[in-house]
Write a protein that holds these residues in place. Structure first.
Motif, PDB file in Angstrom:
ATOM      1  N   PHE B 165       0.819  -1.203   0.000  1.00  0.00           N
ATOM      2  CA  PHE B 165       0.000   0.000   0.000  1.00  0.00           C
ATOM      3  C   PHE B 165       0.864   1.268   0.000  1.00  0.00           C
ATOM      4  O   PHE B 165       0.576   2.228  -0.689  1.00  0.00           O
ATOM      5  CB  PHE B 165      -0.922  -0.009   1.223  1.00  0.00           C
ATOM      6  N   PHE B 166       1.958   1.247   0.790  1.00  0.00           N
ATOM      7  CA  PHE B 166       2.746   2.464   0.967  1.00  0.00           C
ATOM      8  C   PHE B 166       3.372   3.011  -0.309  1.00  0.00           C
ATOM      9  O   PHE B 166       3.183   4.178  -0.633  1.00  0.00           O
ATOM     10  CB  PHE B 166       3.792   2.267   2.075  1.00  0.00           C
ATOM     11  N   PRO B 167       4.116   2.189  -1.059  1.00  0.00           N
ATOM     12  CA  PRO B 167       4.676   2.755  -2.286  1.00  0.00           C
ATOM     13  C   PRO B 167       3.611   3.233  -3.274  1.00  0.00           C
ATOM     14  O   PRO B 167       3.790   4.269  -3.916  1.00  0.00           O
ATOM     15  CB  PRO B 167       5.504   1.607  -2.884  1.00  0.00           C
ATOM     16  N   VAL B 168       2.505   2.510  -3.352  1.00  0.00           N
ATOM     17  CA  VAL B 168       1.440   2.899  -4.281  1.00  0.00           C
ATOM     18  C   VAL B 168       0.804   4.225  -3.842  1.00  0.00           C
ATOM     19  O   VAL B 168       0.641   5.150  -4.633  1.00  0.00           O
ATOM     20  CB  VAL B 168       0.354   1.793  -4.389  1.00  0.00           C
ATOM     21  N   ALA B 169       0.488   4.305  -2.543  1.00  0.00           N
ATOM     22  CA  ALA B 169      -0.136   5.520  -2.018  1.00  0.00           C
ATOM     23  C   ALA B 169       0.821   6.698  -2.131  1.00  0.00           C
ATOM     24  O   ALA B 169       0.418   7.823  -2.461  1.00  0.00           O
ATOM     25  CB  ALA B 169      -0.531   5.306  -0.560  1.00  0.00           C
ATOM     26  N   GLN B 170       2.096   6.447  -1.868  1.00  0.00           N
ATOM     27  CA  GLN B 170       3.107   7.492  -1.973  1.00  0.00           C
ATOM     28  C   GLN B 170       3.108   8.093  -3.377  1.00  0.00           C
ATOM     29  O   GLN B 170       3.074   9.316  -3.551  1.00  0.00           O
ATOM     30  CB  GLN B 170       4.480   6.887  -1.645  1.00  0.00           C
ATOM     31  N   GLU B 171       3.083   7.200  -4.351  1.00  0.00           N
ATOM     32  CA  GLU B 171       3.119   7.656  -5.739  1.00  0.00           C
ATOM     33  C   GLU B 171       1.866   8.469  -6.081  1.00  0.00           C
ATOM     34  O   GLU B 171       1.952   9.508  -6.740  1.00  0.00           O
ATOM     35  CB  GLU B 171       3.212   6.425  -6.656  1.00  0.00           C
ATOM     36  N   TRP B 172       0.726   7.985  -5.602  1.00  0.00           N
ATOM     37  CA  TRP B 172      -0.520   8.683  -5.901  1.00  0.00           C
ATOM     38  C   TRP B 172      -0.532  10.089  -5.270  1.00  0.00           C
ATOM     39  O   TRP B 172      -0.878  11.065  -5.915  1.00  0.00           O
ATOM     40  CB  TRP B 172      -1.719   7.869  -5.411  1.00  0.00           C
ATOM     41  N   ILE B 173      -0.106  10.149  -4.012  1.00  0.00           N
ATOM     42  CA  ILE B 173      -0.053  11.457  -3.347  1.00  0.00           C
ATOM     43  C   ILE B 173       0.836  12.419  -4.115  1.00  0.00           C
ATOM     44  O   ILE B 173       0.480  13.567  -4.369  1.00  0.00           O
ATOM     45  CB  ILE B 173       0.455  11.310  -1.897  1.00  0.00           C
ATOM     46  N   MET B 174       2.010  11.931  -4.519  1.00  0.00           N
ATOM     47  CA  MET B 174       2.950  12.800  -5.220  1.00  0.00           C
ATOM     48  C   MET B 174       2.410  13.233  -6.575  1.00  0.00           C
ATOM     49  O   MET B 174       2.598  14.368  -6.992  1.00  0.00           O
ATOM     50  CB  MET B 174       4.295  12.081  -5.406  1.00  0.00           C
ATOM     51  N   ASP B 175       1.763  12.318  -7.271  1.00  0.00           N
ATOM     52  CA  ASP B 175       1.325  12.601  -8.645  1.00  0.00           C
ATOM     53  C   ASP B 175       0.016  13.365  -8.729  1.00  0.00           C
ATOM     54  O   ASP B 175      -0.245  14.026  -9.729  1.00  0.00           O
ATOM     55  CB  ASP B 175       1.193  11.293  -9.444  1.00  0.00           C
ATOM     56  N   VAL B 176      -0.836  13.214  -7.736  1.00  0.00           N
ATOM     57  CA  VAL B 176      -2.146  13.862  -7.854  1.00  0.00           C
ATOM     58  C   VAL B 176      -2.368  14.995  -6.825  1.00  0.00           C
ATOM     59  O   VAL B 176      -2.211  16.154  -7.195  1.00  0.00           O
ATOM     60  CB  VAL B 176      -3.290  12.823  -7.848  1.00  0.00           C
ATOM     61  N   PRO B 177      -2.694  14.703  -5.584  1.00  0.00           N
ATOM     62  CA  PRO B 177      -3.051  15.847  -4.714  1.00  0.00           C
ATOM     63  C   PRO B 177      -1.912  16.812  -4.436  1.00  0.00           C
ATOM     64  O   PRO B 177      -2.104  18.027  -4.495  1.00  0.00           O
ATOM     65  CB  PRO B 177      -3.547  15.182  -3.427  1.00  0.00           C
TER      66      PRO B 177
ATOM     67  N   ALA C 126      -1.359  21.898 -18.910  1.00  0.00           N
ATOM     68  CA  ALA C 126      -1.183  20.532 -18.406  1.00  0.00           C
ATOM     69  C   ALA C 126      -2.275  20.140 -17.417  1.00  0.00           C
ATOM     70  O   ALA C 126      -2.427  18.970 -17.085  1.00  0.00           O
ATOM     71  CB  ALA C 126       0.182  20.397 -17.743  1.00  0.00           C
ATOM     72  N   THR C 127      -3.024  21.126 -16.935  1.00  0.00           N
ATOM     73  CA  THR C 127      -4.100  20.826 -15.994  1.00  0.00           C
ATOM     74  C   THR C 127      -5.398  20.490 -16.732  1.00  0.00           C
ATOM     75  O   THR C 127      -6.252  19.769 -16.225  1.00  0.00           O
ATOM     76  CB  THR C 127      -4.333  22.027 -15.053  1.00  0.00           C
ATOM     77  N   LEU C 128      -5.530  21.021 -17.939  1.00  0.00           N
ATOM     78  CA  LEU C 128      -6.738  20.758 -18.720  1.00  0.00           C
ATOM     79  C   LEU C 128      -6.658  19.356 -19.315  1.00  0.00           C
ATOM     80  O   LEU C 128      -6.304  19.167 -20.464  1.00  0.00           O
ATOM     81  CB  LEU C 128      -6.895  21.808 -19.822  1.00  0.00           C
ATOM     82  N   GLY C 133     -14.580   9.130 -19.616  1.00  0.00           N
ATOM     83  CA  GLY C 133     -15.515   8.159 -19.052  1.00  0.00           C
ATOM     84  C   GLY C 133     -15.186   7.821 -17.617  1.00  0.00           C
ATOM     85  O   GLY C 133     -14.330   8.458 -16.992  1.00  0.00           O
ATOM     86  N   PHE C 134     -15.885   6.836 -17.095  1.00  0.00           N
ATOM     87  CA  PHE C 134     -15.719   6.480 -15.681  1.00  0.00           C
ATOM     88  C   PHE C 134     -14.553   5.527 -15.486  1.00  0.00           C
ATOM     89  O   PHE C 134     -14.704   4.318 -15.549  1.00  0.00           O
ATOM     90  CB  PHE C 134     -17.002   5.846 -15.143  1.00  0.00           C
ATOM     91  N   ASN C 135     -13.391   6.053 -15.282  1.00  0.00           N
ATOM     92  CA  ASN C 135     -12.257   5.185 -14.955  1.00  0.00           C
ATOM     93  C   ASN C 135     -11.290   5.929 -14.027  1.00  0.00           C
ATOM     94  O   ASN C 135     -11.486   7.109 -13.712  1.00  0.00           O
ATOM     95  CB  ASN C 135     -11.548   4.699 -16.217  1.00  0.00           C
ATOM     96  N   LEU C 136     -10.253   5.220 -13.636  1.00  0.00           N
ATOM     97  CA  LEU C 136      -9.331   5.752 -12.648  1.00  0.00           C
ATOM     98  C   LEU C 136      -8.583   6.981 -13.163  1.00  0.00           C
ATOM     99  O   LEU C 136      -8.373   7.948 -12.423  1.00  0.00           O
ATOM    100  CB  LEU C 136      -8.334   4.644 -12.256  1.00  0.00           C
ATOM    101  N   VAL C 137      -8.207   6.958 -14.417  1.00  0.00           N
ATOM    102  CA  VAL C 137      -7.457   8.075 -14.994  1.00  0.00           C
ATOM    103  C   VAL C 137      -8.299   9.345 -14.955  1.00  0.00           C
ATOM    104  O   VAL C 137      -7.838  10.411 -14.535  1.00  0.00           O
ATOM    105  CB  VAL C 137      -7.023   7.761 -16.446  1.00  0.00           C
ATOM    106  N   SER C 138      -9.542   9.209 -15.359  1.00  0.00           N
ATOM    107  CA  SER C 138     -10.438  10.371 -15.351  1.00  0.00           C
ATOM    108  C   SER C 138     -10.619  10.913 -13.946  1.00  0.00           C
ATOM    109  O   SER C 138     -10.638  12.121 -13.728  1.00  0.00           O
ATOM    110  CB  SER C 138     -11.802   9.995 -15.929  1.00  0.00           C
ATOM    111  N   LEU C 139     -10.753   9.980 -12.997  1.00  0.00           N
ATOM    112  CA  LEU C 139     -10.937  10.394 -11.611  1.00  0.00           C
ATOM    113  C   LEU C 139      -9.731  11.200 -11.133  1.00  0.00           C
ATOM    114  O   LEU C 139      -9.868  12.279 -10.552  1.00  0.00           O
ATOM    115  CB  LEU C 139     -11.150   9.164 -10.731  1.00  0.00           C
ATOM    116  N   ASN C 140      -8.534  10.668 -11.415  1.00  0.00           N
ATOM    117  CA  ASN C 140      -7.317  11.382 -11.012  1.00  0.00           C
ATOM    118  C   ASN C 140      -7.218  12.738 -11.696  1.00  0.00           C
ATOM    119  O   ASN C 140      -6.805  13.722 -11.075  1.00  0.00           O
ATOM    120  CB  ASN C 140      -6.079  10.545 -11.338  1.00  0.00           C
ATOM    121  N   ASN C 141      -7.588  12.776 -12.970  1.00  0.00           N
ATOM    122  CA  ASN C 141      -7.555  14.054 -13.687  1.00  0.00           C
ATOM    123  C   ASN C 141      -8.502  15.060 -13.057  1.00  0.00           C
ATOM    124  O   ASN C 141      -8.177  16.239 -12.921  1.00  0.00           O
ATOM    125  CB  ASN C 141      -7.920  13.850 -15.164  1.00  0.00           C
ATOM    126  N   LEU C 142      -9.672  14.558 -12.664  1.00  0.00           N
ATOM    127  CA  LEU C 142     -10.661  15.429 -12.027  1.00  0.00           C
ATOM    128  C   LEU C 142     -10.123  15.969 -10.699  1.00  0.00           C
ATOM    129  O   LEU C 142     -10.215  17.164 -10.409  1.00  0.00           O
ATOM    130  CB  LEU C 142     -11.968  14.654 -11.798  1.00  0.00           C
TER     131      LEU C 142
END
Lengths: 203, 210, 211
Positions: B165-177, C126-128, C133-142
């Protein structure tokens, strides 16, 4: 082109990265032009350069060169987009860059395949905003862990090609880092391979 | 003279550089290049500001044998010694930081350990500060703490050994929020820098003249 | 450098390292000495750098080599540089505003275009991101879009954070805290790494306990 934008405060993090990138470069016969924007750290880069060059029997002025430092990094970065000689008339020792094989025909970023910057502060922002945006120079950075989160947006936006950090807290994991950087170095190499062939092996 | 001339200089150089960005060909490009080279030259001199007051203050201390004059003497001796070996390096090897230059000796064995260790002290302070300050007082602080822990665990082998979980969550935190927030802050800061630059060029912001 | 030089150097570096670390116990003369040496040596370093990486290669050498206009025009930046030093003397200090105005003007002029072209435009682009559709990539983009927008709105202080702005500011703070947490985690790891670096130096190079 390798830029030394850190000093002793970040040496434990960035020096191993710098050495492994330089080793990669010399092993693959990629030419190395060094310069730096953090004056008080540049001698660290120079030491690593001489050390790794000696391991690979690389010749100064042919395989590698150190241009040194000039004040005013914003101006230096932009002026290099037009003519490097306007800023670096000579290397760090005062040898004219036109008298050395490696830099004889290097005029601007158009003659540089990849800029690899080692960053511990805001210089990475200047590289991207002032040089990459205006002259479309390909850039990859090795940063300290502190700087890495700030640099993620550049990577996602495609403004920079690659980003590496050490981020591992102990010396015993140093070898893992080297492996990581070998992979990264290879990726960088892979991305610029086609271009390098055309412009005669300069990085 | 004291205020008008500097304001005119700033206005002219500022507007010219914006203009030459859009019209890079002759004669703008050449003139821009010249200004950039001049800027680099002048920027070097700004590094000398402050050195004079440093020397004066400590020389005075030594001359008047005030308390701590020995430390001031060490400071001045360090300064003079560095300049001397720098000049020797330049004369003997073509550059102070030629690998065999005595300047490099001073650099490697004094500047490097001093700078690195000063900074390493921060490790203790940040550790004790985090022990005291970063407590999960409210939901906002908890969020910060959880994020920090996940990121740290995600980046060391032990974390992955505990759970994938940790490496995956780490990556997600860094890449998204975290990326989103950094970008938001930076866009705000960049726009702020642009408006500040405009204010400076137009002479509204004059604090640099004080 | 001979090996004797290296031994002396290593001991010098070791002494200075320990002198600085001794501050952890309390402020003491050894720490003070090391601190003063640091300031002095650094100042000397800057003087050498200005001399041999600015004045010599950018003013003296070109002045010797160039001819005609290219030679004499160098007087302008040289004069600006020297006028900068008028700050050293209270009576003439106001003159230094001219070269300062020049550097500030250059910085401001370059900063406008660089921040727009080099950050705002590419980062907004890069933000646009597409929603496919309904998938993980779209969710992350949102999430990314929401994060960027709410963070910017959080720092919009011209209006009170009430109503819609209040809600977005609340969401914004979530992203900001996660982001600060991530930076804090990274920073902590780096500091520890640095400390280990210094301890490693003491144990290997200085005391040769570990090899």
């Amino acid at each position: 082109m390798v830029s030394i934008d850190f000093d002793a405060t970040s040496a434990p993090e960035l020096m191993p990265m710098l050495r492994s990138v330089l080793r990669q470069a010399f092993a693959k016969d990629v030419k190395v032009i060094m310069l730096g924007h953090i004056a008080i750290g540049l001698p660290l880069g120079h030491t690593a350069l001489e050390e790794v060059a000696a391991e690979h029997d690389a010749e100064y002025g042919v395989d590698y060169v150190n241009l040194g430092y000039r004040p005013g990094y914003i101006a230096v970065m932009i002026a290099m987009g037009r003519e490097i000689e306007d800023i670096f008339r000579t290397d760090y020792q005062g040898t004219p860059i036109r008298d050395m094989e490696i830099t004889r025909d290097v005029h601007s970023y158009a003659d540089i395949d990849l800029l690899f910057g080692f960053e511990h502060g805001a210089v990475i922002d200047y590289w991207v905003r002032y040089a990459q945006a205006r002259f479309h120079q390909k850039m990859t950075f090795g940063t300290t862990a502190v700087m890495a989160p700030d640099a993620y947006p550049y990577l996602q936006a495609g403004q920079i090609e690659g980003l590496g950090t050490r981020g591992m807290p102990a010396q015993q994991w140093g070898h893992l880092l080297v492996i990581g950087f070998i992979v990264l170095g290879n990726l960088g190499y892979y991305f610029t391979k086609g271009k390098r062939k055309r412009s005669g092996e300069t990085a | 003279m004291k205020r008008t001339v500097p304001l005119i200089i700033t206005f002219l150089t500022g507007t010219f550089l914006v203009m030459s960005f859009f019209v890079p060909h002759a004669p703008f490009g050449e003139l821009e290049q010249r200004l950039l080279v001049w800027y680099a030259i002048v920027a070097g001199f700004t590094m000398l500001l402050g050195v004079d007051s440093l020397i004066r203050a400590h020389a005075r201390k030594v001359a008047r044998v005030r308390e701590g004059w020995g430390f001031s003497l060490a400071l001045l001796a360090g300064l003079v010694a560095t300049v001397i070996v720098g000049v020797i390096g330049r004369v003997q090897f073509g550059s102070p930081f030629h690998i065999q230059s005595p300047f490099m000796f001073i650099y490697t064995y004094t500047i490097v350990p001093l700078q690195a260790t000063m900074f390493a002290l921060l490790a203790f302070f940040i550790a004790s500060a985090s022990y005291r300050a970063f407590r999960a007082r409210n939901w906002v602080a908890t969020l910060l703490l959880v994020s920090a822990v996940i990121v740290m665990l995600g980046r060391i082998p032990i974390g992955a050994a505990i759970s994938q979980f940790f490496p995956v969550a780490q990556e997600w935190i860094m890449d998204v929020p975290q990326l989103a927030a950094k970008r938001g802050i930076q866009i705000g800061a960049a726009l702020g820098a642009v408006s500040m630059s405009l204010r400076i060029i137009l002479g509204i912001e004059r604090s640099y003249l004080s | 450098m001979g090996s004797l030089g290296m031994i002396i150097g290593t001991w010098l570096a070791g002494f200075l390292t320990l002198a600085i670390l001794s501050f952890l116990y309390k402020d003491n003369p050894f720490y003070k000495l090391a601190e003063h040496l640091y300031v002095g040596v650094s100042a000397g370093y800057w003087l050498i750098y200005v001399a041999f990486f600015d004045v010599e290669p950018m003013l003296v050498t070109p002045f010797m080599e160039e001819t005609g206009v290219e030679k004499w025009i160098l007087i302008v930046p040289a004069a600006l540089g020297i006028i900068m030093l008028s700050r050293w003397f209270p009576k003439t200090a106001w003159l230094s505003r001219w070269p300062i105005a020049f550097t500030v003007g250059v910085g401001a002029g370059l900063g406008i275009t660089a921040n727009l072209q080099g950050y705002v435009v590419p980062q907004v682009q890069a933000t646009l991101l597409p929603m496919t559709g309904f998938n993980l990539v779209s969710l992350n983009n949102l999430i990314l879009v929401v994060g960027v927008v709410t963070t910017i709105l959080y720092f919009y202080f011209s209006k009170a954070h009430k109503g819609v702005l209040g809600v977005t500011a609340k969401i914004g703070i979530v992203f900001i805290m996660v982001s600060f947490g991530a930076s804090f985690g990274y920073t902590l790891m780096a500091r520890i790494s640095l400390l280990i670096g210094r301890l490693y130096f003491i144990l290997t190079d200085l005391l040769r306990v570990i090899d």
